[in-house]
Design an enzyme around this catalytic site. Structure first.
Site, PDB file in Angstrom:
ATOM      1  N   SER A  96       1.225 -89.126  43.061  1.00 21.24           N
ATOM      2  CA  SER A  96       0.309 -88.090  43.499  1.00 21.24           C
ATOM      3  C   SER A  96      -0.667 -87.699  42.386  1.00 21.24           C
ATOM      4  CB  SER A  96       1.116 -86.891  44.022  1.00 21.24           C
ATOM      5  OG  SER A  96       0.314 -86.020  44.772  1.00 21.24           O
ATOM      6  N   HIS A 140       3.009 -88.945  52.751  1.00 24.90           N
ATOM      7  CA  HIS A 140       3.090 -88.764  51.296  1.00 24.90           C
ATOM      8  C   HIS A 140       4.512 -89.005  50.792  1.00 24.90           C
ATOM      9  CE1 HIS A 140       1.077 -87.449  47.680  1.00 24.90           C
ATOM     10  NE2 HIS A 140       1.904 -86.443  47.472  1.00 24.90           N
TER      11      HIS A 140
END
Length: 262
Positions: free
Chosen positions: A127, A240
């Protein structure tokens, strides 16, 4: 003042894995004391290294001992900076501003480890860590490979796609991309990607709503334009965060990928 990357203190940290020792390390980075978590296999030997670059901001996305032990158990010395301003570290987290030094000098922390093969240091990023990893590979010439999983590659793009992060980014960076274009541009590593010489593995879920798949494509395009070495592992059904069993399998496979890089 001591040199960047020099270790101030090191204390044992409870490990969830009997084959891995963990330590919390405090080190110097750009004039501030920064903390991070170090993992090493207990078994004697010489191991490749992973600088683990966390996602998130402040307590969100904080380094997890179980994750560091998971990577170390694959046969690596692992060091994960918390970034400045976190967990009692000095300074403030700047979302890939001056805090990128914490990643850059994290490599020097690792190089002091007696079990480390100093010529084999990889970057693993998740991320927000993606932008930190790209900068580390640009600013250092001793990185063996870069793995960026659901990684941010463009800070302006992140500002535009994440309404929930805009307030934080305005506070930390000092304004919006419209009124401070240079501050955002200098955080975006894509403009200097040709200064990297490490092969890159891009891992991304194609229905990720936290860091959109576009960010992976932008990085891939930039690497291809510079004729750089890269691989992509794209997953059409994942967001994610991947399912736990799949996540564990991919960790094993990316560690094997790192070990095979020449």
């Amino acid at each position: 003042m001591a040199d960047n990357g020099s270790i101030i203190s090191k204390r044992i940290y409870p490990s969830p894995n009997p084959r891995v020792k963990l330590y919390e390390v405090t080190y110097w980075s750009g004039g501030v004391k920064v903390k991070g978590l170090l993992g090493e296999p207990i078994e004697e030997g010489q191991y490749e290294g992973i600088l683990y670059l966390r996602g998130g901001m402040q307590h969100v996305g904080m380094v997890r001992p179980a994750r560091i032990a998971q990577f170390a158990s694959q046969g690596f010395v692992v060091f994960a900076p918390y970034y400045r301003g976190n967990r009692g570290g000095e300074g403030r987290d700047e979302f890939a501003g001056a805090d990128r030094q914490d990643a850059v000098f994290g490599v020097d922390v690792m190089k002091q480890h007696p079990k480390l093969r100093k010529d084999r240091i990889h970057l693993y990023a998740f991320s927000r860590g993606g932008i930190m990893a790209l900068w580390t590979a640009i600013l250092r010439d001793d990185i063996t490979s870069v793995v960026t999983w659901a990684g941010i590659s463009d800070v302006v793009f992140t500002y535009n796609e994440r309404e929930d992060m805009r307030r934080m980014m305005k506070r930390v960076i000092g304004g919006t991309p419209n009124n401070l274009p240079e501050a955002y541009r200098e955080r975006t590593a894509l403009f200097r990607i040709k200064e990297m010489d490490a092969p890159v593995l891009i891992i991304h879920g194609m229905i990720d709503e936290n860091v959109s798949f576009e960010q992976a494509i932008m990085l891939e395009d930039a690497l291809r334009e510079q004729d750089m070495t890269y691989d992509t592992w794209y997953f059409p059904d994942y967001t994610h965060h991947f399912p736990a069993a799949e996540n564990a399998r991919i960790v094993r496979e990316l560690c094997e990928w790192m070990k095979k890089v020449e």
